[in-house]
Design a protein around this motif. Structure first.
Motif, PDB file in Angstrom:
ATOM      1  N   SER A 183       0.744  -1.379  -0.022  1.00  0.00           N
ATOM      2  CA  SER A 183      -0.267   0.119   0.035  1.00  0.00           C
ATOM      3  C   SER A 183       1.341   1.235   0.519  1.00  0.00           C
ATOM      4  O   SER A 183       0.556   2.238  -0.462  1.00  0.00           O
ATOM      5  N   GLN A 204     -11.496  -5.160  -8.616  1.00  0.00           N
ATOM      6  CA  GLN A 204     -12.596  -4.708  -8.385  1.00  0.00           C
ATOM      7  C   GLN A 204     -11.736  -3.426  -6.565  1.00  0.00           C
ATOM      8  O   GLN A 204     -11.430  -4.694  -5.766  1.00  0.00           O
ATOM      9  N   SER A 205     -12.527  -3.167  -6.187  1.00  0.00           N
ATOM     10  CA  SER A 205     -12.159  -2.532  -5.004  1.00  0.00           C
ATOM     11  C   SER A 205     -13.433  -3.252  -4.525  1.00  0.00           C
ATOM     12  O   SER A 205     -12.452  -3.357  -2.754  1.00  0.00           O
ATOM     13  N   THR A 206     -14.652  -3.562  -3.932  1.00  0.00           N
ATOM     14  CA  THR A 206     -15.516  -4.707  -3.258  1.00  0.00           C
ATOM     15  C   THR A 206     -15.877  -5.315  -4.406  1.00  0.00           C
ATOM     16  O   THR A 206     -15.703  -5.635  -5.733  1.00  0.00           O
ATOM     17  N   GLU A 226     -18.406  -3.797  -6.318  1.00  0.00           N
ATOM     18  CA  GLU A 226     -18.528  -3.311  -7.367  1.00  0.00           C
ATOM     19  C   GLU A 226     -18.188  -4.302  -8.289  1.00  0.00           C
ATOM     20  O   GLU A 226     -18.535  -4.213  -9.436  1.00  0.00           O
ATOM     21  N   CYS A 258     -10.009  -6.045   0.743  1.00  0.00           N
ATOM     22  CA  CYS A 258      -9.564  -4.418  -0.212  1.00  0.00           C
ATOM     23  C   CYS A 258      -9.980  -4.846  -1.305  1.00  0.00           C
ATOM     24  O   CYS A 258      -9.993  -3.481  -2.502  1.00  0.00           O
ATOM     25  N   PHE A 259     -10.061  -6.147  -2.189  1.00  0.00           N
ATOM     26  CA  PHE A 259     -10.474  -6.441  -3.247  1.00  0.00           C
ATOM     27  C   PHE A 259     -10.893  -7.184  -3.800  1.00  0.00           C
ATOM     28  O   PHE A 259     -11.345  -8.254  -2.342  1.00  0.00           O
ATOM     29  N   ARG A 263      -7.769   4.296 -12.859  1.00  0.00           N
ATOM     30  CA  ARG A 263      -6.720   3.411 -12.184  1.00  0.00           C
ATOM     31  C   ARG A 263      -5.976   3.817 -10.883  1.00  0.00           C
ATOM     32  O   ARG A 263      -4.776   4.166 -11.921  1.00  0.00           O
ATOM     33  N   ARG A 269      -3.232  -0.602  -7.842  1.00  0.00           N
ATOM     34  CA  ARG A 269      -3.523  -1.539  -6.905  1.00  0.00           C
ATOM     35  C   ARG A 269      -3.035  -3.459  -7.018  1.00  0.00           C
ATOM     36  O   ARG A 269      -2.846  -4.352  -6.147  1.00  0.00           O
TER      37      ARG A 269
END
Length: 580
Positions: free
Chosen positions: A156, A211-213, A216, A373-374, A420, A423
């Motif tokens: 991060s 994807q973030s969540t 999503e 987170c992913f 993006r 990530r």
């Protein structure tokens, strides 16, 4: 001596010197000449020029950290986080804050002048810590912790420190290609077919995207399936409008599917039907077949089935092998396999039930989560995403022409966001520092500790376990007395104590307790300690329930050895002592 900084005139010095050498006296006043060149004898002007600063330092606000301060404070922050994570075992696992506590302690307006980092650390400890639940604590068994490993934190920091944003491959090639590489690594780790890998069939084949969540990822698949079905119906029913067709779309999932399904369907503008599950939270294929036939007779268009492997509530697995052929027979879009948590991967990552199901030809897309987170979204045919989310509009405010020679993934056309962050750096660092063996060992340890808890629960006749424990989540309940109120009270008392933290879930008409074993610091001793806490809390709650039932009977006899319920005839005896 202070180093002389570069100025904008230095970039044109060669041009100016050549221009000055070949120009006449009339050209000396021209703008192309260098008016800031300092004569050799003018020492005052040279000193003044040396004091000028250019480059990154000159662009910094006066309140920002200097590079030297950033190095110092960065090291302090690492020590601060390391001390916080190492001390999570000794802190109460649950917070003791009340609503609005920060509004009472902190000012309502931002500070006029900046403060030092020491003051920031002080306020974090004084104000922020009381409102934090210790998600990294080994006694936190409710939900999954978010990025607790040191490797994840370093990833991060790299992602934020590099500060890159990817729109297309040309904007930042490393962002696109590293994400493609990491998604191939994940596909290899889960032993997915070659159709889910990049470069399997060129850009017309499959691949993966971060994807973030989970929400999503579900929305991405939902909108893609809707667009694919609309394109198909336009060919067969050219007279109907998109709105009239879309109003009859129906998606299916089980009662135990992800709780965000309702909001996803609301945003996508389609209808959702949650199907019945058995006592273990499993959606049966016959239930799906009956629902599809019934809705087709009513004029609906079934277009998507979302099956789940490892539900959030009880880690149940739907009947994937029977659901797949049904989706093909009814011309439904992709069968989405959802694995909500990493600790729910089977102990054998190769030739597991999950990978065998994905090898079926009916399965076109998959979603798997490595952390909260992913969400990794794997597809067999990326062209469906491209047809849905492509944004190549020549009349738009920001038109980026398509590169026909590009063989890399154009992620701006794969999902809702156009830009993006870096990530993939986080997952890449975790892969590099852990390795496949390290990740497999972590998963096996989680499952082994879950089996230890299963054994402890089985030794107490008051409890029952839902199904066989195969993953890192154990669903159990107190069955004596058999009612939901007892389990509600057990969970309430456990979380109120702030010693351990758990969550509950409803499967059918029964309320179950969930025990998650995925903490980075959780070991066998922590599992035994938490179970002892659960057992003692159960004793306390059941005794309180007995006393409440006795009080509800209005009278009972208090004996030195035990409590004996009184009968109405006893009230006529003068020798009987009543306690109400």
């Amino acid at each position: 001596m202070e180093e002389e900084k570069a100025t904008i005139e230095d970039f044109f010095s060669d041009e100016n010197e050549s221009a000055a050498g070949s120009s006449s006296e009339e050209d000396e006043d021209d703008f192309s000449a260098s008016p800031t060149r300092v004569p050799k004898g003018d020492k005052a002007m040279k000193k003044k020029r040396k004091r000028k600063t250019a480059g990154p330092l000159s662009a910094l606000p006066s309140a920002d950290l200097t590079p030297a301060e950033f190095r110092k404070r960065g090291k302090e922050l690492i020590d601060f986080l390391a001390d916080y994570l190492e001390g999570s075992r000794d802190r109460p696992v649950n917070h003791q804050a009340i609503q609005g506590y920060l509004f009472r302690k902190m000012p309502r307006i931002p500070p006029r002048d900046g403060v030092s980092m020491d003051e920031v650390y002080k306020e974090v400890k004084q104000y922020i810590f009381p409102g934090l639940a210790q998600w990294q604590s080994p006694k936190h068994h409710s939900l999954l912790p978010a990025g607790g490993s040191y490797a994840s934190i370093l990833g991060s920091m790299l992602c934020d420190g590099l500060g890159c944003v990817g729109l297309t491959w040309a904007d930042c090639p490393a962002i696109t290609e590293l994400e493609m590489l990491v998604m191939n690594w994940l596909a290899h780790l889960m032993d997915l077919p070659i159709d889910f890998h990049f470069f399997g069939k060129g850009m017309s084949g499959g691949g993966g995207i971060l994807q973030s969540t989970t929400t999503e990822a579900l929305l991405t698949v939902m909108v893609t399936a809707k667009r694919t079905m609309l394109d198909h119906l336009k060919e067969t029913k050219p007279q109907a409008s998109e709105w009239s067709l879309q109003d009859q779309f129906m998606a299916y999932c089980s009662e135990q599917a992800h709780p965000s399904m309702e909001r996803v369907c609301e945003v996508a503008g389609v209808k959702l039907k949650r199907l019945w599950t058995d006592r273990e939270g499993i959606m049966h294929a016959d239930t799906l077949r009956f629902a599809i036939e019934k809705d087709k007779n009513k004029g609906f268009y079934p277009f998507l089935v979302i099956a789940t492997v490892g539900t959030i509530a009880c880690t149940s697995m739907d009947q994937i092998r029977k659901i797949g052929p049904i989706s093909v027979a009814n011309d439904l879009f992709p069968l989405l396999i959802s694995v909500p948590v990493p600790s729910q991967w089977p102990r054998k990552t190769r030739r597991s039930g999950y990978t065998l199901m994905l090898a079926m030809p009916e399965v076109r897309s998959s979603a798997a989560s490595t952390s909260p987170c992913f969400m990794e979204l794997m597809v067999k045919k990326a062209i469906h995403f491209i047809n849905t989310f492509a944004c190549e509009d020549p009349q738009g405010p920001l038109y980026i022409p398509k590169d026909d020679k590009n063989t890399m993934a154009d992620y701006r056309n794969w999902s809702l966001p156009m830009t993006r962050r870096f990530r993939a750096m986080k997952l890449w660092i975790v892969f590099k520092l852990y390795g496949v063996r390290g990740l497999q060992q972590k998963i096996r340890e989680d499952v082994r500790r879950a089996k230890e808890l299963e054994k402890l629960i089985g030794e107490d006749h008051r409890f029952e376990i839902m199904g066989d424990v195969m993953f890192g989540v154990v669903a159990f309940r107190c069955k004596r007395p058999d009612n939901n109120e007892i389990n509600h009270q057990i969970l309430k008392q456990i979380n109120k104590s702030a010693v351990i933290k758990m969550t509950g879930a409803r499967v059918g008409f029964k309320y179950w307790l969930r025990f998650v074993v995925s903490g980075r610091y959780t070991d066998s001793e922590d599992v035994k300690f938490s179970w002892e806490m659960i057992r003692r809390t159960t004793n306390k709650v059941t005794q309180m329930k007995i006393c409440q039932n006795l009080k509800a009977s209005k009278s009972f006899i208090l004996s030195p050895s035990h409590l004996i319920l009184s009968y109405p005839a006893m009230h006529r005896s003068s020798n009987t002592k009543h306690v109400s």
